[in-house]
Design a protein around this motif. Sequence first.
Motif, PDB file in Angstrom:
ATOM      1  N   ASP A  16      56.481  38.805  49.255  1.00 61.71           N
ATOM      2  CA  ASP A  16      56.696  37.534  49.950  1.00 61.71           C
ATOM      3  C   ASP A  16      56.835  37.726  51.457  1.00 61.71           C
ATOM      4  OD1 ASP A  16      56.540  36.298  47.497  1.00 61.71           O
ATOM      5  OD2 ASP A  16      58.712  36.050  47.283  1.00 61.71           O
ATOM      6  N   ARG A  17      57.537  38.794  51.877  1.00 60.41           N
ATOM      7  CA  ARG A  17      57.659  39.075  53.319  1.00 60.41           C
ATOM      8  C   ARG A  17      56.293  39.383  53.913  1.00 60.41           C
ATOM      9  NH1 ARG A  17      62.254  41.692  51.520  1.00 60.41           N
ATOM     10  NH2 ARG A  17      61.189  43.699  51.443  1.00 60.41           N
ATOM     11  N   TRP A  18      55.499  40.173  53.194  1.00 56.13           N
ATOM     12  CA  TRP A  18      54.161  40.525  53.678  1.00 56.13           C
ATOM     13  C   TRP A  18      53.293  39.273  53.787  1.00 56.13           C
ATOM     14  CZ3 TRP A  18      49.301  40.440  51.195  1.00 56.13           C
ATOM     15  CH2 TRP A  18      48.286  41.097  51.894  1.00 56.13           C
ATOM     16  N   LEU A  19      53.346  38.407  52.777  1.00 51.93           N
ATOM     17  CA  LEU A  19      52.558  37.173  52.810  1.00 51.93           C
ATOM     18  C   LEU A  19      52.973  36.277  53.972  1.00 51.93           C
ATOM     19  CD1 LEU A  19      52.402  36.304  49.005  1.00 51.93           C
ATOM     20  CD2 LEU A  19      50.492  37.050  50.451  1.00 51.93           C
ATOM     21  N   ALA A  20      54.264  36.214  54.247  1.00 55.03           N
ATOM     22  CA  ALA A  20      54.771  35.350  55.309  1.00 55.03           C
ATOM     23  C   ALA A  20      54.525  35.922  56.704  1.00 55.03           C
ATOM     24  CB  ALA A  20      56.272  35.114  55.116  1.00 55.03           C
ATOM     25  N   ALA A  21      54.280  37.207  56.794  1.00 49.08           N
ATOM     26  CA  ALA A  21      54.138  37.856  58.098  1.00 49.08           C
ATOM     27  C   ALA A  21      52.893  37.406  58.857  1.00 49.08           C
ATOM     28  CB  ALA A  21      54.113  39.381  57.930  1.00 49.08           C
ATOM     29  N   ASP A  22      51.861  37.007  58.153  1.00 49.01           N
ATOM     30  CA  ASP A  22      50.604  36.650  58.811  1.00 49.01           C
ATOM     31  C   ASP A  22      49.790  35.803  57.834  1.00 49.01           C
ATOM     32  OD1 ASP A  22      47.886  36.689  59.791  1.00 49.01           O
ATOM     33  OD2 ASP A  22      48.365  38.482  60.937  1.00 49.01           O
ATOM     34  N   PRO A  23      49.279  34.650  58.245  1.00 49.20           N
ATOM     35  CA  PRO A  23      48.483  33.799  57.345  1.00 49.20           C
ATOM     36  C   PRO A  23      47.270  34.533  56.766  1.00 49.20           C
ATOM     37  CG  PRO A  23      48.977  32.616  59.382  1.00 49.20           C
ATOM     38  CD  PRO A  23      49.442  34.031  59.566  1.00 49.20           C
ATOM     39  N   ARG A  24      46.760  35.504  57.486  1.00 46.24           N
ATOM     40  CA  ARG A  24      45.603  36.253  56.975  1.00 46.24           C
ATOM     41  C   ARG A  24      45.972  37.078  55.751  1.00 46.24           C
ATOM     42  NH1 ARG A  24      44.190  38.867  62.649  1.00 46.24           N
ATOM     43  NH2 ARG A  24      46.445  39.019  62.489  1.00 46.24           N
ATOM     44  N   ASN A  25      47.242  37.442  55.631  1.00 53.39           N
ATOM     45  CA  ASN A  25      47.665  38.209  54.462  1.00 53.39           C
ATOM     46  C   ASN A  25      47.526  37.383  53.185  1.00 53.39           C
ATOM     47  OD1 ASN A  25      48.263  40.283  56.200  1.00 53.39           O
ATOM     48  ND2 ASN A  25      50.481  40.008  56.097  1.00 53.39           N
ATOM     49  N   ALA A  26      47.865  36.106  53.260  1.00 48.90           N
ATOM     50  CA  ALA A  26      47.733  35.239  52.087  1.00 48.90           C
ATOM     51  C   ALA A  26      46.270  35.090  51.675  1.00 48.90           C
ATOM     52  CB  ALA A  26      48.351  33.868  52.362  1.00 48.90           C
ATOM     53  N   VAL A  27      45.385  34.995  52.650  1.00 50.38           N
ATOM     54  CA  VAL A  27      43.957  34.899  52.361  1.00 50.38           C
ATOM     55  C   VAL A  27      43.481  36.196  51.704  1.00 50.38           C
ATOM     56  CG1 VAL A  27      41.651  34.693  53.386  1.00 50.38           C
ATOM     57  CG2 VAL A  27      43.518  33.240  54.203  1.00 50.38           C
ATOM     58  N   ALA A  28      43.873  37.321  52.271  1.00 54.55           N
ATOM     59  CA  ALA A  28      43.473  38.622  51.720  1.00 54.55           C
ATOM     60  C   ALA A  28      44.022  38.791  50.310  1.00 54.55           C
ATOM     61  CB  ALA A  28      43.954  39.754  52.626  1.00 54.55           C
ATOM     62  N   TYR A  29      45.266  38.403  50.103  1.00 53.45           N
ATOM     63  CA  TYR A  29      45.888  38.519  48.788  1.00 53.45           C
ATOM     64  C   TYR A  29      45.128  37.676  47.761  1.00 53.45           C
ATOM     65  CZ  TYR A  29      49.476  38.725  45.185  1.00 53.45           C
ATOM     66  OH  TYR A  29      50.138  38.930  44.010  1.00 53.45           O
ATOM     67  N   ALA A  30      44.798  36.455  48.121  1.00 51.11           N
ATOM     68  CA  ALA A  30      44.065  35.574  47.208  1.00 51.11           C
ATOM     69  C   ALA A  30      42.690  36.151  46.874  1.00 51.11           C
ATOM     70  CB  ALA A  30      43.923  34.181  47.820  1.00 51.11           C
ATOM     71  N   GLU A  31      42.033  36.748  47.856  1.00 56.59           N
ATOM     72  CA  GLU A  31      40.718  37.354  47.618  1.00 56.59           C
ATOM     73  C   GLU A  31      40.824  38.537  46.664  1.00 56.59           C
ATOM     74  OE1 GLU A  31      39.322  38.237  51.540  1.00 56.59           O
ATOM     75  OE2 GLU A  31      38.705  36.176  51.922  1.00 56.59           O
ATOM     76  N   VAL A  32      41.820  39.370  46.868  1.00 56.35           N
ATOM     77  CA  VAL A  32      42.000  40.536  45.990  1.00 56.35           C
ATOM     78  C   VAL A  32      42.385  40.083  44.585  1.00 56.35           C
ATOM     79  CG1 VAL A  32      43.454  42.553  45.564  1.00 56.35           C
ATOM     80  CG2 VAL A  32      42.534  42.138  47.840  1.00 56.35           C
ATOM     81  N   GLU A  33      43.265  39.099  44.501  1.00 53.29           N
ATOM     82  CA  GLU A  33      43.679  38.585  43.196  1.00 53.29           C
ATOM     83  C   GLU A  33      42.484  38.014  42.428  1.00 53.29           C
ATOM     84  OE1 GLU A  33      47.643  36.422  41.708  1.00 53.29           O
ATOM     85  OE2 GLU A  33      46.543  35.356  43.266  1.00 53.29           O
ATOM     86  N   ALA A  34      41.623  37.266  43.113  1.00 52.02           N
ATOM     87  CA  ALA A  34      40.432  36.700  42.468  1.00 52.02           C
ATOM     88  C   ALA A  34      39.477  37.804  42.010  1.00 52.02           C
ATOM     89  CB  ALA A  34      39.721  35.742  43.426  1.00 52.02           C
ATOM     90  N   ALA A  35      39.297  38.818  42.842  1.00 49.74           N
ATOM     91  CA  ALA A  35      38.427  39.939  42.468  1.00 49.74           C
ATOM     92  C   ALA A  35      38.998  40.669  41.257  1.00 49.74           C
ATOM     93  CB  ALA A  35      38.258  40.897  43.641  1.00 49.74           C
ATOM     94  N   TRP A  36      40.320  40.836  41.233  1.00 50.47           N
ATOM     95  CA  TRP A  36      40.971  41.519  40.117  1.00 50.47           C
ATOM     96  C   TRP A  36      40.773  40.728  38.821  1.00 50.47           C
ATOM     97  CZ3 TRP A  36      42.541  46.331  40.598  1.00 50.47           C
ATOM     98  CH2 TRP A  36      43.302  46.896  39.581  1.00 50.47           C
ATOM     99  N   GLU A  37      40.860  39.410  38.907  1.00 53.31           N
ATOM    100  CA  GLU A  37      40.652  38.569  37.727  1.00 53.31           C
ATOM    101  C   GLU A  37      39.208  38.648  37.247  1.00 53.31           C
ATOM    102  OE1 GLU A  37      42.104  34.708  38.813  1.00 53.31           O
ATOM    103  OE2 GLU A  37      44.171  35.435  38.948  1.00 53.31           O
ATOM    104  N   ARG A  38      38.253  38.669  38.185  1.00 55.45           N
ATOM    105  CA  ARG A  38      36.839  38.817  37.793  1.00 55.45           C
ATOM    106  C   ARG A  38      36.609  40.170  37.128  1.00 55.45           C
ATOM    107  NH1 ARG A  38      36.184  36.469  42.910  1.00 55.45           N
ATOM    108  NH2 ARG A  38      35.595  38.471  43.794  1.00 55.45           N
ATOM    109  N   ALA A  39      37.257  41.209  37.639  1.00 52.20           N
ATOM    110  CA  ALA A  39      37.113  42.540  37.056  1.00 52.20           C
ATOM    111  C   ALA A  39      37.674  42.569  35.636  1.00 52.20           C
ATOM    112  CB  ALA A  39      37.809  43.585  37.928  1.00 52.20           C
TER     113      ALA A  39
END
Length: 68
Positions: A16-39
Amino acid sequence: MRLLDDASSAACAERDRWLAADPRNAVAYAEVEAAWERAAVLRQRLPMPDHDEYPPAATPGGGDCSQQ
């Protein structure tokens, strides 16, 4: 941000601290999470060698932090 297998409150707080530190982190997290789900879908559909040879993979964000 590390990939963790547990959803401890400390791991969730770190995420949560990492996500809040920079809006780009939330975007990156969502992209990785989506890729992980596709995998995960691919792992279910593709024939694999003996699964017992491979350890289980970590999940992004340390599991389900919403249940903390």
